[in-house]
Design a protein around this motif. Structure first.
Motif, PDB file in Angstrom:
ATOM      1  N   TRP A  17       0.812  -1.216   0.000  1.00  0.00           N
ATOM      2  CA  TRP A  17       0.000   0.000   0.000  1.00  0.00           C
ATOM      3  C   TRP A  17       0.846   1.267   0.000  1.00  0.00           C
ATOM      4  N   HIS A  21       2.228   2.730  -3.261  1.00  0.00           N
ATOM      5  CA  HIS A  21       1.246   3.179  -4.247  1.00  0.00           C
ATOM      6  C   HIS A  21       1.318   4.701  -4.403  1.00  0.00           C
ATOM      7  N   ASN A  22       0.968   5.179  -5.565  1.00  0.00           N
ATOM      8  CA  ASN A  22       0.855   6.607  -5.870  1.00  0.00           C
ATOM      9  C   ASN A  22       0.278   7.361  -4.668  1.00  0.00           C
ATOM     10  N   ARG A  68      -3.130   9.019  -4.636  1.00  0.00           N
ATOM     11  CA  ARG A  68      -4.306   8.166  -4.788  1.00  0.00           C
ATOM     12  C   ARG A  68      -4.343   7.037  -3.754  1.00  0.00           C
ATOM     13  N   ARG A  69      -3.420   7.102  -2.793  1.00  0.00           N
ATOM     14  CA  ARG A  69      -3.269   5.989  -1.856  1.00  0.00           C
ATOM     15  C   ARG A  69      -4.565   5.693  -1.094  1.00  0.00           C
ATOM     16  N   LEU A 100      -7.580   6.158  -1.940  1.00  0.00           N
ATOM     17  CA  LEU A 100      -8.724   5.750  -2.741  1.00  0.00           C
ATOM     18  C   LEU A 100      -8.909   4.239  -2.705  1.00  0.00           C
ATOM     19  N   MET A 101      -7.929   3.550  -2.152  1.00  0.00           N
ATOM     20  CA  MET A 101      -7.984   2.092  -1.977  1.00  0.00           C
ATOM     21  C   MET A 101      -8.249   1.370  -3.296  1.00  0.00           C
ATOM     22  N   GLU A 102      -7.494   1.755  -4.317  1.00  0.00           N
ATOM     23  CA  GLU A 102      -7.665   1.162  -5.644  1.00  0.00           C
ATOM     24  C   GLU A 102      -7.154  -0.275  -5.673  1.00  0.00           C
ATOM     25  N   PRO A 103      -7.740  -1.117  -6.507  1.00  0.00           N
ATOM     26  CA  PRO A 103      -7.364  -2.535  -6.515  1.00  0.00           C
ATOM     27  C   PRO A 103      -6.043  -2.837  -7.206  1.00  0.00           C
ATOM     28  N   ASN A 104      -5.620  -1.981  -8.112  1.00  0.00           N
ATOM     29  CA  ASN A 104      -4.402  -2.244  -8.882  1.00  0.00           C
ATOM     30  C   ASN A 104      -3.274  -1.315  -8.442  1.00  0.00           C
ATOM     31  N   ASP A 139      -0.243   1.046  -8.429  1.00  0.00           N
ATOM     32  CA  ASP A 139       0.329   2.099  -9.277  1.00  0.00           C
ATOM     33  C   ASP A 139       1.508   2.692  -8.512  1.00  0.00           C
TER      34      ASP A 139
END
Length: 426
Positions: free
Chosen positions: A274, A277-278, A281-282, A284-288, A290
């Motif tokens: 986690w 991650h970017n 956008r951390r 936002l809990m995105e699935p992929n 980045d």
């Protein structure tokens, strides 16, 4: 400079030392009621007095803000690690975007090898130095086994010539040429833990790159000790512990470096988490995944803030002092220690062999001394009489006069204790 083996001369050097007041920034243990002479900063640095305030700040924020400390503490926890980027970049010669902190040293080396050790049937060999620190040796073996390879065929050690204590640069370069296109990775300790030899990082890195290999460095004994230019030398990656020359406390967090040329290479494999991650956008809990396009793209977990607080106290001190001033004192105090050892050797019926290179370009603030004719009893005598040093088999003591807190008078006093110890044991 013409040295003298007298207390008055040592005190004169201390009076001229522009860093002498930093000695009072540290807490020294005591033996027999007297402040010790501390030579083991290459294992664990002394505690800076300012450290407690940094830890107390985190504890108070935790008490008063609880989870809100992540965003509303004076040093918010969610980006606490970013405060290391500028001071660490100055210590290791990098851009702020190329450095960060996480985990501990060997963990970080393992994680970086995920990205930078990618063996193929034709390009799979690793070059390291003979008698690397055991943790590195175990790491190499386990990484090689993980890839289904045989360590005996894969790990190539650069050996010392018979009768010599240090590895010659020409032998490193010759081994790289010998392995040639089969070479996948060069990973060496920047300063050998046993002898204190400093390797030519720039030249070795260039040699490895000539064959398309990645080149990384274990800087456990180098960071905060020698001049580094990791970005300029195009080192691919590096990691270091913080508890030796950077005085962050036992087993504390590791710093690491990834060259900017790799930041946007999304094809490099890595173990994601986690915190890598970017950042924008951390939450936002995105699935992929980045990855951040800097060294933080190798982060995995959120950081242990209570561990980082002492490290932050230390890097702020380094920022005040600057590496050039540390290196200037390091060179002088190590030379004075070398002189003291030779002088005491003349006065007693013993033989000291300094196995650290005599060339200042190939050593830092450690002198490893082979005590011919002496045994463990001399080490025990030193320890009982307030000289905290380090014993390595078969018969070597390591002496690290760290410029932030050791004095020239310490060097003189050590010589007197050493002489008395030898005389009392014979």
């Amino acid at each position: 400079m013409d040295f003298q083996n007298t207390r008055e001369f040592a005190q004169q050097l201390d009076a001229q030392d522009e860093l002498s007041h930093y000695r009072n920034e540290f807490i020294f243990p005591k033996v027999n009621g007297k402040q010790v002479i501390y030579f083991t900063g290459n294992s664990l640095g002394l505690q800076p007095k300012r450290t407690k305030a940094y830890v107390d700040e985190v504890m108070n924020d935790w008490a008063n803000l609880a989870v809100e400390g992540h965003f509303y503490a004076d040093k918010p926890w969610w980006d606490y690690q970013e405060r290391f980027c500028q001071p660490l970049s100055e210590i290791v010669g990098a851009k702020p975007s190329e450095v960060s902190v996480m985990n501990t040293l060997t963990v970080n080396l393992h994680l970086l090898m995920v990205s930078f050790y990618k063996p193929t049937p034709k390009k799979y060999k690793i070059i390291c130095e003979e008698k690397a620190f055991p943790s590195d040796q175990y790491m190499f073996q386990s990484q090689v086994h993980f890839h289904g390879l045989n360590p005996e065929d894969t790990i190539v050690e650069i050996k010392r010539r018979e009768g010599e204590h240090n590895i010659r640069l020409e032998d490193v370069l010759a081994k790289i040429d010998e392995v040639g296109d089969e070479l996948a990775l060069v990973l060496i300790g920047g300063v050998n833990y046993y002898t204190g030899q400093v390797f030519d990082i720039k030249t070795i890195t260039e040699a490895g790159h000539k064959y398309g290999a990645y080149v990384g460095w274990d800087l456990a004994h180098a960071a905060g000790n020698i001049e580094l230019k990791l970005n300029e030398w195009k080192v691919d990656f590096a990691a270091w512990c913080s508890y030796k020359y950077m005085n962050s406390g036992p087993g504390n967090a590791s710093g690491y470096f990834v060259h900017e040329s790799h930041h946007n290479d999304l094809d490099l494999p890595r173990f994601a988490g986690w915190w890598g991650h970017n950042k924008e956008r951390r939450f936002l809990m995105e699935p992929n995944f980045d990855p951040a396009r800097n060294a933080e793209g190798w982060q995995i977990s959120n950081l242990p803030i209570l561990s980082l607080a002492p490290y932050l106290a230390s890097v702020h001190m380094f920022a005040e002092v600057g590496m050039q001033k540390l290196i200037k004192k390091r060179n002088l105090i190590t030379a004075y220690l070398e002189y003291i050892l030779h002088e005491i050797d003349k006065e007693v019926d013993s033989t000291f062999e300094i196995i650290t290179p005599a060339n200042q370009e190939e050593r830092a603030c450690q002198l490893s001394v082979f005590l011919h004719g002496e045994g463990r009893s001399l080490f025990d005598y030193l320890m009982k009489n307030g000289v905290i040093t380090d014993w390595r088999e078969p018969n070597v003591i390591r002496l690290a006069p760290v410029p932030l807190y050791t004095s020239f008078e310490d060097m003189y006093e050590f010589g007197q204790v050493l002489k008395t110890g030898i005389q009392s044991l014979h």
